[in-house]
Scaffold this motif. Structure first.
Motif, short mmCIF file in Angstrom:
data_model
loop_
_atom_site.label_atom_id
_atom_site.label_comp_id
_atom_site.label_asym_id
_atom_site.label_seq_id
_atom_site.Cartn_x
_atom_site.Cartn_y
_atom_site.Cartn_z
N SER A 16 0.83 -1.21 0.00
CA SER A 16 0.00 0.00 0.00
C SER A 16 0.86 1.25 0.00
N ARG A 39 -2.13 -4.13 5.83
CA ARG A 39 -3.13 -4.23 6.90
C ARG A 39 -4.20 -3.14 6.80
N HIS A 40 -3.78 -1.90 6.59
CA HIS A 40 -4.75 -0.79 6.68
C HIS A 40 -5.50 -0.64 5.35
N ALA A 93 7.52 -7.20 3.45
CA ALA A 93 6.72 -7.04 4.69
C ALA A 93 7.25 -5.82 5.42
N ARG A 161 17.06 -11.53 7.87
CA ARG A 161 17.03 -11.27 6.42
C ARG A 161 18.03 -12.14 5.64
N CYS A 190 16.01 4.07 0.86
CA CYS A 190 15.10 4.66 -0.13
C CYS A 190 14.05 5.48 0.63
N THR A 192 10.99 6.44 1.90
CA THR A 192 9.61 5.98 2.10
C THR A 192 9.15 6.49 3.47
N1 LIG Z 1 12.94 2.16 2.79
C1 LIG Z 1 14.15 1.76 3.01
O1 LIG Z 1 15.10 2.54 2.97
C2 LIG Z 1 14.43 0.30 3.30
C3 LIG Z 1 15.75 -0.15 3.29
C4 LIG Z 1 16.02 -1.49 3.52
C5 LIG Z 1 14.98 -2.36 3.79
N2 LIG Z 1 13.71 -1.89 3.83
C6 LIG Z 1 12.67 -2.85 4.15
O2 LIG Z 1 11.73 -2.94 3.10
C7 LIG Z 1 10.43 -3.22 3.62
C8 LIG Z 1 9.45 -2.15 3.13
O3 LIG Z 1 9.91 -0.91 3.64
P1 LIG Z 1 9.24 0.48 3.21
O4 LIG Z 1 10.30 1.50 3.41
O5 LIG Z 1 8.56 0.35 1.91
O6 LIG Z 1 8.17 0.66 4.39
P2 LIG Z 1 6.78 1.50 4.40
O7 LIG Z 1 6.86 2.68 3.53
O8 LIG Z 1 6.50 1.67 5.85
O9 LIG Z 1 5.73 0.47 3.77
C9 LIG Z 1 5.52 -0.77 4.37
C10 LIG Z 1 4.37 -1.48 3.69
O10 LIG Z 1 4.22 -2.76 4.30
C11 LIG Z 1 2.89 -2.91 4.81
N3 LIG Z 1 2.97 -3.76 6.01
C12 LIG Z 1 3.69 -3.54 7.12
N4 LIG Z 1 3.51 -4.53 8.01
C13 LIG Z 1 2.63 -5.40 7.43
C14 LIG Z 1 2.01 -6.60 7.85
N5 LIG Z 1 2.27 -7.13 9.06
N6 LIG Z 1 1.15 -7.23 7.02
C15 LIG Z 1 0.86 -6.70 5.79
N7 LIG Z 1 1.42 -5.58 5.35
C16 LIG Z 1 2.29 -4.92 6.15
C17 LIG Z 1 2.47 -1.48 5.11
O11 LIG Z 1 1.05 -1.30 5.19
P3 LIG Z 1 0.24 -1.47 6.59
O12 LIG Z 1 1.02 -0.72 7.62
O13 LIG Z 1 -1.10 -0.92 6.29
O14 LIG Z 1 0.19 -2.94 6.86
C18 LIG Z 1 3.03 -0.77 3.88
O15 LIG Z 1 2.22 -0.99 2.76
C19 LIG Z 1 10.59 -3.25 5.14
O16 LIG Z 1 10.78 -4.57 5.56
C20 LIG Z 1 11.85 -2.45 5.36
O17 LIG Z 1 12.50 -2.79 6.56
C21 LIG Z 1 13.41 -0.59 3.57
#
Ligand SMILES: NC(=O)c1ccc[n+]([C@@H]2O[C@H](COP(=O)([O-])OP(=O)(O)OC[C@H]3O[C@@H](n4cnc5c(N)ncnc54)[C@H](OP(=O)(O)O)[C@@H]3O)[C@@H](O)[C@H]2O)c1
Length: 263
Positions: A16, A39-40, A93, A161, A190, A192
């Motif tokens: 989402s 979830r949301h 996730a 991971r 990135c 986000t």
């Molecule tokens: N952004 C970065 O720089 C970065 C770097 C390395 C790794 N990562 C990893 O990449 C993944 C995504 O990160 P992001 O930056 O895209 O985070 P984000 O912007 O917070 O997005 C997370 C997404 O995952 C969903 N989500 C979270 N918990 C969930 C659950 N239990 N069940 C179903 N959906 C769930 C959220 O929606 P809901 O809250 O509505 O469920 C949202 O759609 C994470 O694991 C993060 O640790 C990110």
């Protein structure tokens, strides 16, 4: 270049917002039909509406918690009811909570295993039989640069991971004879909501500005900037495509040069 993704069916987990959403958008622009989840419900439905209105592809939002196995079962059965198959699976996730070893209780470990590892195992397990039957499949696991270089204060991520990369490599060997390609993509920083929140929290705890915290992170990135989610999504879309037909068992870093060790 025609990526051959038109009318393929993709299930993109945790999509989402953030990286998952950018991947869903990237696939939709190529004409791929989608199931997205998070979830949301409201945010998820808005993302689905936006993608449909701009691209015209079928996109179904299914609201679930990926740490619950029965909810994954429901997601899979709805996806098969809607499309009859999954050609492309992107696992993702929310990140496990931060913390050092001394901060973590057994319950924290269990929750992190369910979210970070078992959601990937369950989703992957559910799509393999169909992919084997059709002799075509792409499985892409989204991970973090912590698989190459542990990040201070993110113990659960550093431990769990790398297991996804082990799964990727092992599965790629098992599934290659069935023309199912399995790869992982390791994200660097990135921009986000998750990263914005991290910068906000760090700025608050150190009583400094968000700009200063951002600059500290950027100092460690040779390309001199935080990545755009679309830059990561482009790699995932390529790996999902017909054009990536000889890539399997790889882990690709999209990190602006952040990881200093050999790939
Ligand atoms: N952004 C970065 O720089 C970065 C770097 C390395 C790794 N990562 C990893 O990449 C993944 C995504 O990160 P992001 O930056 O895209 O985070 P984000 O912007 O917070 O997005 C997370 C997404 O995952 C969903 N989500 C979270 N918990 C969930 C659950 N239990 N069940 C179903 N959906 C769930 C959220 O929606 P809901 O809250 O509505 O469920 C949202 O759609 C994470 O694991 C993060 O640790 C990110």
């Amino acid at each position: 270049m025609d990526l051959g993704l038109k009318n393929k069916v993709a299930l993109v987990a945790a999509s989402s917002k953030g990286l998952g959403k950018a991947i869903a958008w990237g696939l939709a622009r190529e004409g791929t039909k989608l199931v997205i989840c998070a979830r949301h419900k409201e945010v998820l439905e808005k993302t689905a509406d936006d993608i449909f209105l701009k691209t015209g592809v079928s996109v179904f939002p299914l609201s679930i918690d990926l740490s619950e196995s029965d909810q994954i079962d429901w997601l899979i059965s709805e996806t098969f009811d809607l499309f009859g198959r999954v050609d492309i699976l992107v696992t993702n996730a929310g990140g496990p909570p931060p913390g050092y070893f001394q901060d973590l209780q057994e319950v924290d470990w269990q929750k992190a295993v369910d979210l970070t590892l078992m959601s990937v195992v369950r989703l992957t397990n559910a799509v393999i039989p169909g992919m084997r039957k059709q002799k075509w499949g792409r499985i892409i696991h989204l991970t973090s640069v912590s698989v190459k270089q542990p990040i201070e204060g993110l113990l659960l991520s550093n431990v769990l991971r790398p297991s996804i990369v082990g799964l990727t490599k092992s599965l790629s060997q098992e599934l290659a004879p069935h023309n199912i390609l399995v790869n992982s993509v390791s994200s660097g920083y990135c921009m986000t909501d998750r990263l914005r929140e991290l910068f906000r929290e760090k700025a608050k705890s150190r009583k400094t500005s968000i700009d200063k915290v951002t600059q500290e992170f950027v100092k460690e990135i040779p390309l001199g900037r935080i990545g755009d989610p679309e830059e990561l999504a482009n790699v995932v879309v390529f790996l999902a495509s017909e054009k990536a037909s000889y890539i399997t068992g790889s882990n690709i870093q999209v990190d602006g040069g952040f990881v200093k060790g050999l790939p």
